[in-house]
Design an enzyme around this catalytic site. Structure first.
Site, PDB file in Angstrom:
ATOM      1  N   LYS A 170      -2.307   7.090   4.799  1.00 15.00           N
ATOM      2  CA  LYS A 170      -1.789   7.662   3.545  1.00 15.00           C
ATOM      3  C   LYS A 170      -2.378   6.924   2.368  1.00 15.00           C
ATOM      4  CE  LYS A 170       0.336   5.349   1.186  1.00 15.00           C
ATOM      5  NZ  LYS A 170       1.024   4.355   0.339  1.00 15.00           N
ATOM      6  N   THR A 171      -2.821   7.561   1.359  1.00 11.51           N
ATOM      7  CA  THR A 171      -3.007   6.985   0.023  1.00 11.51           C
ATOM      8  C   THR A 171      -3.762   7.975  -0.848  1.00 11.51           C
ATOM      9  OG1 THR A 171      -3.871   5.222  -1.358  1.00 11.51           O
ATOM     10  CG2 THR A 171      -5.117   5.601   0.653  1.00 11.51           C
TER      11      THR A 171
ATOM     12  N   ASP B 260      -5.503   7.097  -3.130  1.00 12.87           N
ATOM     13  CA  ASP B 260      -6.725   6.410  -3.566  1.00 12.87           C
ATOM     14  C   ASP B 260      -7.981   6.852  -2.811  1.00 12.87           C
ATOM     15  OD1 ASP B 260      -4.846   5.074  -5.012  1.00 12.87           O
ATOM     16  OD2 ASP B 260      -4.997   3.187  -3.919  1.00 12.87           O
TER      17      ASP B 260
ATOM     18  N   GLY C 143       2.517   3.081  -2.195  1.00 13.88           N
ATOM     19  CA  GLY C 143       2.642   4.101  -3.240  1.00 13.88           C
ATOM     20  C   GLY C 143       2.841   5.495  -2.651  1.00 13.88           C
TER      21      GLY C 143
ATOM     22  N   ASP D 116      -3.038  -1.795   3.126  1.00 11.18           N
ATOM     23  CA  ASP D 116      -2.171  -2.962   3.338  1.00 11.18           C
ATOM     24  C   ASP D 116      -1.040  -2.645   4.321  1.00 11.18           C
ATOM     25  OD1 ASP D 116      -3.583  -4.680   1.650  1.00 11.18           O
ATOM     26  OD2 ASP D 116      -2.578  -3.882  -0.122  1.00 11.18           O
TER      27      ASP D 116
ATOM     28  N   ARG E  95       6.866  -2.161  -0.637  1.00 10.01           N
ATOM     29  CA  ARG E  95       5.596  -2.842  -0.376  1.00 10.01           C
ATOM     30  C   ARG E  95       5.787  -4.199   0.320  1.00 10.01           C
ATOM     31  NH1 ARG E  95       1.336  -0.256  -2.711  1.00 10.01           N
ATOM     32  NH2 ARG E  95       1.651   0.874  -4.660  1.00 10.01           N
TER      33      ARG E  95
HETATM   34  P1  FBP Z   1      -1.304   2.546  -2.053  1.00  9.60           P
HETATM   35  O1  FBP Z   1      -1.425   3.934  -1.510  1.00  9.60           O
HETATM   36  O2  FBP Z   1      -2.387   1.641  -1.592  1.00  9.60           O
HETATM   37  O3  FBP Z   1       0.042   2.002  -1.843  1.00  9.60           O
HETATM   38  O4  FBP Z   1      -1.544   2.633  -3.648  1.00  9.60           O
HETATM   39  C1  FBP Z   1      -1.328   3.773  -4.389  1.00  9.60           C
HETATM   40  C2  FBP Z   1      -1.264   3.457  -5.865  1.00  9.60           C
HETATM   41  O5  FBP Z   1      -0.873   4.646  -6.505  1.00  9.60           O
HETATM   42  C3  FBP Z   1      -2.538   2.897  -6.521  1.00  9.60           C
HETATM   43  O6  FBP Z   1      -3.442   3.914  -6.901  1.00  9.60           O
HETATM   44  C4  FBP Z   1      -1.974   2.168  -7.715  1.00  9.60           C
HETATM   45  O7  FBP Z   1      -2.841   1.158  -8.206  1.00  9.60           O
HETATM   46  C5  FBP Z   1      -0.705   1.574  -7.170  1.00  9.60           C
HETATM   47  O8  FBP Z   1      -0.275   2.445  -6.127  1.00  9.60           O
HETATM   48  C6  FBP Z   1       0.377   1.456  -8.207  1.00  9.60           C
HETATM   49  O9  FBP Z   1       1.429   0.758  -7.650  1.00  9.60           O
HETATM   50  P2  FBP Z   1       2.948   0.900  -8.086  1.00  9.60           P
HETATM   51  O10 FBP Z   1       3.455   2.153  -7.482  1.00  9.60           O
HETATM   52  O11 FBP Z   1       3.567  -0.298  -7.482  1.00  9.60           O
HETATM   53  O12 FBP Z   1       2.980   0.958  -9.577  1.00  9.60           O
END
Ligand code: FBP
Length: 548
Positions: free
Chosen positions: A203-204, A206, A82, A177, A146
């Site tokens: 990075k994230t 979250d 993300g 991941d 991803r």
């Molecule tokens: P990562 O940083 O782990 O990739 O996730 C970020 C995130 O924004 C999460 O908060 C959310 O659940 C997910 O990606 C949403 O995924 P997508 O962009 O595939 O809708």
């Protein structure tokens, strides 16, 4: 990016991102100090057996000194998972870092995530391309994806790409991941004597990729400030209009770091913390009752409005639903196609229920149809439930409404609106903190590459201090790993760091929440400030300030 489009965009490109003192004079003037050997956070024997070539390496710190072997480097960068504000600055840090060693160094940006690396699909980054993306949000420079790297075929394809383009290091900029991908690829290269480092950058948005060496991932600062500005605006609307409850789901996947940080910045009336729900083994009904009690108590004081923050991953932490999800993950491996082919949700539920324990089957049957359908959706390539697609905020509004209806003593009104803040924050222009931090992480990755270290993730610490006093270095990615069940199998993955219930940030919330629930002590942080007084523009998150 067109010059005429936005003044802020243009002004931000000029922002002079800063570096810790050890990195300021370029790669020729940095040396590596090795620390103690390390081990993984859990399952040490299993992780060691799976990563024999890269496990246990020492943590490293960078200090000023004359570097011995400075050479032109070709580095491949990958943005993975993300979006998070600061991604372009990591690339800028790698770029400026390797160019400080030699103007012949090259940076290749692999397109659309790890898949671009496997397919050998890249663009070369030039001065002009880099300069139009500095301090900008988004991952649009090279895109993201991803793709999980796990098959022998994918690894061999990566080896071919690396050999063909004489790449010295791959830097994977990603969350848990994606950095697991980086660790697995590093191990494959090391075992197969491929002379290319594989490195990661944390990075994230979250906030769940951290340990004592990684104080926070980049992106969390900007995303939480963006959400806090929106939540503050909503709180001010709520207290002005006095007619709505706002139920706001906040992105953040499993952990509740985003919810907690936004709560500390805004003092919303309710903030659910998934980790607490799990620790107290609360049922969905108990969570709902707690929310309805606050709605009723405020109504008794004449306040028929309020703001509730709901972490995106809540549903995964309610013990009965957690067991259901874990059984669904295992069962879906066997009947995924049939479940997908069934048109009606009730048929999907009937099919999968045959593979569940009676308890989980009963829990699934009791959920509203919309939530059942969302729990049965495809997992992402890493086996995660796509919690961003589960409309928990709507579910809770309905359940709170029903709970209040069943109370004889509730005479107030409950009109609720639902919101979901997630994508709004992921591509904001990075705050000053994220601009500097992401840039320093990228620069550190260049130093790790120059020193032929592999299986490492950049680590920049002491982030509560001024940028100059940050310390830079790296830790072996295997330090962050444990074994988890994914797609019905045990896999080595980076352990998500959850909110610590004995940490200072949660304690601060716990001490104040009863007051914030009833009295309106809202804070209105406003938009991210890029220029102006330093105490406003360079403020750090409450999570970092409080120390957890
Ligand atoms: P990562 O940083 O782990 O990739 O996730 C970020 C995130 O924004 C999460 O908060 C959310 O659940 C997910 O990606 C949403 O995924 P997508 O962009 O595939 O809708």
């Amino acid at each position: 990016m067109s010059k005429s489009r936005s003044n802020l965009c243009n002004a931000r490109m000029e922002y002079p991102h800063r570096l810790p003192i050890a990195l300021k004079d370029g790669l020729k003037n940095v040396v590596v100090q090795k620390g103690e050997a390390t081990q993984s956070i859990a399952d040490q024997e299993k992780i060691k057996a799976l990563f024999p070539a890269t496990y246990g390496a020492p943590a490293v710190t960078f200090v000023k000194g004359e570097a011995a072997d400075v050479r032109p480097l070709t580095i491949g960068v990958v943005l993975s998972g993300g979006q998070a504000p600061g991604g372009h600055n990591v690339i800028a840090g790698v770029y400026d870092g390797v160019k400080s060693a030699s103007s012949e160094s090259r940076v290749l940006g692999f397109l659309n995530g790890p898949g671009g690396l496997v397919d050998g699909d890249f663009m070369e980054i030039s001065d002009s391309i880099m300069d139009t993306h500095r301090n900008s949000g988004g991952f649009d420079l090279i895109g993201s994806g991803r793709t999980k790297l796990e098959s022998e075929e994918q690894f061999k394809a990566c080896v071919d790409v690396v050999n063909k383009h004489k790449i010295d290091a791959i830097v994977i900029i990603g969350g848990d991941d994606s950095n697991t991908n980086a660790a697995v690829l590093a191990e494959y290269f090391a075992v197969n004597k491929v002379a290319c480092s594989v490195l990661g950058c944390p990075k994230t948005i979250d906030g769940d990729l951290k340990n004592q060496y990684i104080e926070t991932p980049f992106g969390f600062d900007t995303a939480t400030k963006t959400y806090a500005a929106l939540v503050g605006n909503i709180a001010r609307d709520a207290i002005s209009a006095k007619k709505y409850w706002h139920f706001i789901k906040l992105m953040g996947r499993s952990a509740s770091h985003i919810g907690l940080e936004v709560e500390l910045q805004t003092h919303a009336n309710i903030c659910l913390i998934s980790e607490e729900v799990e620790a107290k083994k609360m049922t969905l009904q108990e969570v709902v009752k707690g929310m309805a009690d606050i709605v009723a108590a405020r109504a008794a004081n004449g306040k028929t409005f309020g703001v509730a923050l709901i972490p995106e991953g809540l549903i995964e932490f309610i013990p009965e639903i957690k067991s259901l999800i874990s059984e669904l993950n295992d069962a879906l491996v066997h009947v995924e196609k049939e479940v997908e082919a069934a048109v009606k949700v009730e048929d999907k539920v009937a099919l999968i229920s045959k593979h569940l324990t009676p308890n989980s089957s009963a829990v699934l049957a009791k959920l509203p149809e919309g939530i059942q359908a969302q729990l049965l959706l495809d997992r992402d390539p890493h086996g995660n439930v796509q919690v961003s697609l589960i409309e928990t905020e709507k579910l809770l509004i309905e359940m709170v409404k029903n709970d209040l209806k069943s109370r004889d003593d509730f005479k107030g009104k409950f009109k609720a609106l639902n919101h979901f803040f997630g994508y709004e924050g992921r591509c904001a222009h990075p705050s000053n903190f994220d601009s500097n931090y992401a840039y320093s992480l990228g620069y550190s990755a260049a130093v790790l590459a120059q020193n032929n270290l592999t299986g490492y993730i950049s680590s920049v610490r002491n982030l509560v201090d001024d940028v100059e006093n940050w310390t830079a270095g790296g830790i072996p990615t295997s330090m962050l790993m444990n074994i988890e069940r994914r797609h019905g199998q045990d896999k080595p993955v980076i352990q998500k760091a959850l909110v610590e219930l004995d940490g200072a940030a949660f304690k601060e919330f716990e001490q104040n929440r009863d007051d914030w629930a009833i009295n309106d002590d809202y804070f209105y942080p406003g938009a991210i400030q890029y220029y102006g007084p330093t105490e406003v523009c360079d403020s750090i998150t409450e999570t970092l300030r409080l120390g957890s």
